[in-house]
Write a protein that holds these residues in place. Structure first.
Motif, PDB file in Angstrom:
ATOM      1  N   PRO A   1     -28.017  50.859 -53.655  1.00  0.00           N
ATOM      2  CA  PRO A   1     -28.190  50.093 -54.893  1.00  0.00           C
ATOM      3  C   PRO A   1     -29.321  49.081 -54.848  1.00  0.00           C
ATOM      4  O   PRO A   1     -29.674  48.500 -55.871  1.00  0.00           O
ATOM      5  CB  PRO A   1     -26.832  49.401 -55.062  1.00  0.00           C
ATOM      6  CG  PRO A   1     -26.274  49.304 -53.677  1.00  0.00           C
ATOM      7  CD  PRO A   1     -26.770  50.514 -52.949  1.00  0.00           C
ATOM      8  N   THR A   2     -29.914  48.878 -53.681  1.00  0.00           N
ATOM      9  CA  THR A   2     -31.001  47.897 -53.591  1.00  0.00           C
ATOM     10  C   THR A   2     -32.371  48.528 -53.843  1.00  0.00           C
ATOM     11  O   THR A   2     -33.371  47.826 -53.876  1.00  0.00           O
ATOM     12  CB  THR A   2     -31.015  47.248 -52.203  1.00  0.00           C
ATOM     13  OG1 THR A   2     -31.316  48.237 -51.207  1.00  0.00           O
ATOM     14  CG2 THR A   2     -29.658  46.612 -51.907  1.00  0.00           C
ATOM     15  N   ARG A   3     -32.410  49.849 -53.959  1.00  0.00           N
ATOM     16  CA  ARG A   3     -33.684  50.531 -54.190  1.00  0.00           C
ATOM     17  C   ARG A   3     -33.577  51.433 -55.421  1.00  0.00           C
ATOM     18  O   ARG A   3     -32.486  51.922 -55.746  1.00  0.00           O
ATOM     19  CB  ARG A   3     -34.075  51.363 -52.963  1.00  0.00           C
ATOM     20  CG  ARG A   3     -34.389  50.518 -51.734  1.00  0.00           C
ATOM     21  CD  ARG A   3     -34.821  51.398 -50.574  1.00  0.00           C
ATOM     22  NE  ARG A   3     -33.723  52.193 -50.044  1.00  0.00           N
ATOM     23  CZ  ARG A   3     -33.855  53.395 -49.486  1.00  0.00           C
ATOM     24  NH1 ARG A   3     -35.061  53.957 -49.419  1.00  0.00           N
ATOM     25  NH2 ARG A   3     -32.812  54.045 -49.012  1.00  0.00           N
ATOM     26  N   LEU A   4     -34.696  51.627 -56.073  1.00  0.00           N
ATOM     27  CA  LEU A   4     -34.690  52.399 -57.318  1.00  0.00           C
ATOM     28  C   LEU A   4     -35.029  53.860 -57.070  1.00  0.00           C
ATOM     29  O   LEU A   4     -35.989  54.163 -56.354  1.00  0.00           O
ATOM     30  CB  LEU A   4     -35.712  51.832 -58.315  1.00  0.00           C
ATOM     31  CG  LEU A   4     -35.487  50.415 -58.813  1.00  0.00           C
ATOM     32  CD1 LEU A   4     -36.567  50.055 -59.844  1.00  0.00           C
ATOM     33  CD2 LEU A   4     -34.110  50.268 -59.436  1.00  0.00           C
ATOM     34  N   PRO A   5     -34.247  54.769 -57.669  1.00  0.00           N
ATOM     35  CA  PRO A   5     -34.675  56.176 -57.659  1.00  0.00           C
ATOM     36  C   PRO A   5     -35.895  56.342 -58.563  1.00  0.00           C
ATOM     37  O   PRO A   5     -36.108  55.559 -59.498  1.00  0.00           O
ATOM     38  CB  PRO A   5     -33.460  56.916 -58.221  1.00  0.00           C
ATOM     39  CG  PRO A   5     -32.735  55.907 -59.040  1.00  0.00           C
ATOM     40  CD  PRO A   5     -32.985  54.579 -58.389  1.00  0.00           C
ATOM     41  N   SER A   6     -36.697  57.348 -58.274  1.00  0.00           N
ATOM     42  CA  SER A   6     -37.872  57.603 -59.118  1.00  0.00           C
ATOM     43  C   SER A   6     -37.851  59.050 -59.578  1.00  0.00           C
ATOM     44  O   SER A   6     -37.409  59.951 -58.854  1.00  0.00           O
ATOM     45  CB  SER A   6     -39.168  57.312 -58.354  1.00  0.00           C
ATOM     46  OG  SER A   6     -39.340  58.221 -57.286  1.00  0.00           O
ATOM     47  N   VAL A   7     -38.353  59.255 -60.786  1.00  0.00           N
ATOM     48  CA  VAL A   7     -38.379  60.588 -61.390  1.00  0.00           C
ATOM     49  C   VAL A   7     -39.796  60.867 -61.866  1.00  0.00           C
ATOM     50  O   VAL A   7     -40.363  60.106 -62.660  1.00  0.00           O
ATOM     51  CB  VAL A   7     -37.400  60.681 -62.572  1.00  0.00           C
ATOM     52  CG1 VAL A   7     -37.438  62.093 -63.169  1.00  0.00           C
ATOM     53  CG2 VAL A   7     -35.985  60.318 -62.148  1.00  0.00           C
ATOM     54  N   PHE A   8     -40.368  61.950 -61.360  1.00  0.00           N
ATOM     55  CA  PHE A   8     -41.691  62.411 -61.788  1.00  0.00           C
ATOM     56  C   PHE A   8     -41.452  63.614 -62.699  1.00  0.00           C
ATOM     57  O   PHE A   8     -41.043  64.677 -62.222  1.00  0.00           O
ATOM     58  CB  PHE A   8     -42.536  62.791 -60.577  1.00  0.00           C
ATOM     59  CG  PHE A   8     -43.941  63.222 -60.899  1.00  0.00           C
ATOM     60  CD1 PHE A   8     -44.987  62.310 -60.888  1.00  0.00           C
ATOM     61  CD2 PHE A   8     -44.232  64.540 -61.220  1.00  0.00           C
ATOM     62  CE1 PHE A   8     -46.291  62.701 -61.159  1.00  0.00           C
ATOM     63  CE2 PHE A   8     -45.523  64.950 -61.499  1.00  0.00           C
ATOM     64  CZ  PHE A   8     -46.561  64.019 -61.484  1.00  0.00           C
ATOM     65  N   GLY A   9     -41.652  63.431 -63.993  1.00  0.00           N
ATOM     66  CA  GLY A   9     -41.327  64.479 -64.956  1.00  0.00           C
ATOM     67  C   GLY A   9     -42.560  65.117 -65.560  1.00  0.00           C
ATOM     68  O   GLY A   9     -43.520  64.422 -65.909  1.00  0.00           O
ATOM     69  N   VAL A  10     -42.542  66.451 -65.686  1.00  0.00           N
ATOM     70  CA  VAL A  10     -43.648  67.192 -66.287  1.00  0.00           C
ATOM     71  C   VAL A  10     -43.062  68.124 -67.340  1.00  0.00           C
ATOM     72  O   VAL A  10     -42.185  68.937 -67.043  1.00  0.00           O
ATOM     73  CB  VAL A  10     -44.430  68.015 -65.251  1.00  0.00           C
ATOM     74  CG1 VAL A  10     -45.580  68.754 -65.919  1.00  0.00           C
ATOM     75  CG2 VAL A  10     -44.945  67.119 -64.135  1.00  0.00           C
TER      76      VAL A  10
END
Length: 915
Positions: free
Chosen positions: A715-724
């Protein structure tokens, strides 16, 4: 869709194979006219040059043509393309662009011109720069002066004008080239002029010659010619010429199919009613139009100039006044978008065949009438039947144009029939191209406020008839149409009588046997009760059957059918065993048949929020569910009307509402349920649900890729999403994000932060994990996600690469097992070992999660050990299906008590191989 109107104001756009458009300043032209030349004075050096048109990339052209199908039918688009491509490249169109368009709407203008060039068309652009020049003169302390609406151009004014014209020309050329369209700036050498009146106007020119070879060389080189309206005398003096005048002189030389005046108001407007004038047929309407009290000053001068121009051109030429953003609709659809002005032909009507040229009418029938061509009826026998009708006390009237390119025959009085019948309507292709048929139709409307007619189902022009009818019925081999009739019993009586006398090309009358399906009326609200009563007596039950016997069919109202998602919804409902369309509403497609829907003959309507509310007051008797496929921020008026109309109804009688926009995805009142069944199914099934917010496409894929790991996330780090996404996600309005040429060998990132789907992903996942987040004392119950969308040069589909921070190290197999545990029982979520590819499930109804990977474990206790505790997951789905339409049908099925996957094709899941 026929509605009576005056000679001048058109409330319904007729079919017209002469439509082009754009966006800039004809209202500017109407308001600020230029000099008037002597009508039909031929400029010198007019010669013909034949050469081939440069061919654009075939696959790119095919893709753009497919995009055009979303503003009109395939038949319309292909017909216009053939028409425009039938002439030399430089004879396609001359487009006059006002300076206001370049300053205020340059991107739209460049995109529209690029779109045309991508399908092999070469419009010739002549632009002005009036507003920019006034601004520059004001800065220089020069007060603009006018005489008779013409700018007096002294030395200082001309010096500034030359700079301004060059700058604006370069702006447009650069905007086109930035979109990959070759353009050539032409600021001199085309227009040769004398002084218009040197003492009165100073350096203002009257064009005496046009050097067309300068323009043609640009087209031969594959470049769009971008011209200023400045001219030169034979000894080299620069002269100012009004851009409208310059465009007209160029058109006199090139004789193009279209002359387009772009303006920001999207047409010419009636001075008393305030309504846009849809079409003007000069041969019929000019004299009366010029007598109208509101036609004066610049408007009168503009109309006079257009008439003088068209009188010099072939009848196939026409003038369009339009805005840049509606250019494609004006060009490639029958309905058009702005004001169309053409010469047309003079029309006449007679009530006795002895008063017409029977030889020419016979020739037209023999060439164009299907019953005569097929041998089902001869012209002699048909003329005899008209004589017999008169002798029996009936009446008929023949409408035609003077060259006999189009003719219509209306009969009435047979067997006591009170409703007139359109017995024949025939025309040449040229008559359609030049809108003669539409003008003929207006004359019929004036004389006959009510009409019934039957057209064979095999006709290639059914859409034309749907556009002009208030309603329609399938009657055996034909389709019956009508307008102006409120009493449906009277309609039925008229149809029964016409089926006894009408001959179809097959040689037989349309039979009345079989199911007759009632098409959606243009006025559904006013006729609702009458329609329901009539349908119960006239239409057989076509509800789907199940193993348990007869089952009712649920009726769906679709609001916003023009876009890609609307078309996919129509396709799914068309194949759904328990759903059928009741209303398909689209402002731009109003009156056109619903393409791809075969359960019944249905035409688009344009339902207002008030009309939707009125329909909903009857509960679920007519519409069981409404699907709102509208842009963000547009759904609220419809929802408010539905809420108000159904507030007093028991919840079981209230219609379901599924909203595909983002307007209600962040609801905290409990009124709306978030419709991602794989994650929120219990919310959709634990109680009757009547308001469902359909998730966004990116948000659907992202949540499906994050949900199985949320309870394992750090919970201390953010997930990231690379969307195309494919460019269908950018909608149908032309822009760089859906321009295949601009996207070729390219990837466009956009909304780098704060995209609405970024907020939606976190907001929705927070609902799932709120309890866990509170237990961990993280200081916040919000799940936050970093998300960046991109557009790629493929049409349909989404790929999401998701990085998930983990609290502890995991293997790829463990990550995969989490997904398998979540989705093993979900038919529309496939889990695979390999990295999923967009092309593998584009056009499919399921999403795929796979490619499960974790970094190599670094030494514990090092800084990188925490940073590399993450999993990488790839999710693909079709943005138009599982990302929109398929999910909407899942939600409809659940809300209506049907099997969740009814009507949705299911595919076998792949086998997994990881241990």
């Amino acid at each position: 869709m026929l509605s009576l109107r005056s000679r001048i104001v058109a409330n319904v756009r007729p079919s017209r194979l002469s439509g082009l458009a754009g966006r800039p300043s004809v209202m500017a032209a109407v308001a600020a006219p230029g000099a008037v030349r002597d009508a039909c004075t031929p400029p010198a050096r007019v010669y013909s040059s034949q050469y081939s048109r440069p061919i654009s990339n075939p696959s790119e052209k095919d893709t753009i043509v497919k995009l055009l199908y979303n503003i009109g039918s395939r038949k319309e688009v292909e017909q216009y393309l053939r028409h425009f491509s039938s002439v030399e490249s430089q004879k396609f169109a001359v487009i006059k662009v006002g300076g206001a368009v370049i300053s205020d709407d340059l991107a739209t203008l460049a995109s529209s011109l690029t779109f045309l060039n991508r399908v092999g068309l070469y419009p010739i652009v002549v632009h002005g720069a009036g507003p920019q020049l006034n601004t520059r003169l004001e800065s220089a302390g020069i007060i603009p002066r006018y005489e008779d609406g013409i700018r007096i151009t002294d030395g200082p004014t001309l010096a500034i004008a030359r700079e301004v014209f060059a700058e604006e020309n370069q702006k447009l050329v650069e905007a086109l080239e930035n979109m990959g369209t070759r353009a050539r700036p032409i600021t001199s050498g085309v227009f040769v002029a004398d002084y218009l009146d040197k003492q009165k106007y100073d350096r203002v020119g009257k064009i005496i010659r046009v050097n067309r070879d300068v323009v043609e060389s640009s087209v031969r080189a594959g470049c769009l010619p971008i011209l200023t309206s400045l001219a030169e005398t034979s000894d080299g003096q620069i002269l100012n010429v009004n851009a409208d005048i310059a465009a007209g002189e160029l058109a006199r030389v090139l004789e193009p199919l279209k002359i387009v005046y772009l303006n920001e108001k999207n047409g010419l407007y009636h001075g008393e009613t305030g309504k846009r004038i849809d079409a003007i047929h000069l041969d019929e309407e000019y004299e009366s139009l010029m007598k109208e009290p509101w036609v004066r000053y610049g408007t009168k001068l503009k109309l006079r100039e257009i008439k003088e121009l068209l009188d010099c051109l072939p009848r196939s030429s026409s003038v369009a006044i339009i805005s840049a953003e509606h250019l494609h609709k004006e060009l490639f659809t029958h309905s058009g978008a702005g004001t169309l002005i053409m010469r047309g032909n003079r029309l006449f009507s007679q009530d006795d065949i002895k008063n017409v040229d029977r030889d020419r009418l016979r020739a037209l029938l023999q060439a164009e009438d299907e019953a005569v061509k097929s041998g089902a009826q001869s012209t002699a026998s048909y003329f005899h039947s008209l004589d017999q009708l008169r002798k029996a006390g009936g009446k008929y009237r023949i409408f035609a144009d003077e060259p006999y390119q189009a003719a219509a025959i209306v009969t009435e009085g047979v067997g006591g029939r009170q409703v007139p019948i359109l017995d024949r309507l025939v025309s040449t292709k040229s008559a359609h191209l030049n809108n003669i048929v539409d003008n003929l139709w207006k004359q019929i409307q004036k004389e006959y406020p009510r009409l019934v007619w039957i057209v064979p189902k095999s006709s290639n022009n059914l859409s034309w008839h749907f556009e002009r009818a208030d309603g329609s019925l399938s009657v055996g081999d034909g389709i019956a149409f009508w307008y102006g009739i409120e009493n449906l019993g009277e309609i039925d009586s008229a149809i029964r009588s016409v089926t006894r006398s009408t001959v179809l090309p097959s040689g037989r009358a349309p039979t009345s046997a079989g199911t007759r399906r009632y098409s959606t009326l243009v006025r559904p609200v006013q006729q609702q009760q009458q329609q329901q009563q009539w349908l119960r007596g006239m239409v057989t039950d076509t509800s789907p059957t199940t193993a348990g016997g007869q089952q009712r069919s649920y009726r769906i109202g679709l609001i916003g059918a023009r876009g890609y998602t609307g078309k996919e919804l129509i396709n799914i409902i068309n194949n759904h065993p328990s759903l059928e369309l009741a209303y398909v509403s689209s402002r731009e497609l109003n009156g056109k048949p619903v393409s791809g829907y075969t359960k019944a003959y249905l035409d688009h309507v344009n339902l207002s929020p008030a009309e939707v509310g009125t329909l909903a007051k009857s509960g679920r008797q007519d519409v069981d569910a409404w699907v709102l496929a509208l842009p963000n921020g547009v759904a609220a008026p419809f929802v408010e009307e539905l809420d108000h109309a159904t507030a007093s109804l028991p919840i079981k009688d209230q219609p379901v509402v599924v909203d595909l926009s983002a307007d209600y995805r962040f609801d905290t009142t409990g009124t709306w349920t978030y419709g991602l069944p794989e994650l929120f199914r219990s919310s959709l099934t634990s109680k009757p649900v009547r308001r469902i917010s359909n998730p966004g496409c990116y948000a659907t894929g992202s949540q499906l890729g994050l949900a199985p790991l949320v309870h394992l996330m750090d919970p201390t780090r953010l997930p990231s999403v690379f969307g195309v996404s494919g460019y269908s996600g950018a909608g149908t309005k032309p822009s760089p994000k859906n321009d295949p040429a601009f996207l070729a060998d390219n990837l466009i990132p956009y909304a780098l932060t704060n995209h609405i789907h970024e907020s939606e992903i976190g907001f929705s996942l927070t609902r799932m994990v709120a309890e866990r987040m509170q237990q961990q004392n993280c200081g916040s119950t919000n799940v936050r996600v970093q998300f960046t969308p991109h557009v790629a040069p493929f049409f349909q589909g989404i790929s999401l690469t998701i990085h998930v921070p983990l609290e502890k190290s995991m293997t790829a197999a463990q990550v995969r097992d989490e997904f398998r545990a979540w989705y093993d029982d979900e038919p529309l979520i496939h889990v695979t070992d390999s990295i999923p590819l967009v092309r593998d499930n584009s056009g499919k109804h399921y999403a795929v999660a796979g490619g499960f990977t974790v970094p190599k474990a670094p030494l514990e206790g090092t800084e990188s050990a925490v940073a590399d505790r993450r999993a990488v997951v790839v999710v693909t789905l079709d943005n138009l299906l599982k990302g929109a339409a398929t999910q909407a049908v899942q939600n409809l099925n659940l809300a209506l008590g049907l099997d969740e996957f009814s009507g949705i094709p299911l595919q076998d899941k792949p086998q997994l191989s990881l241990p």
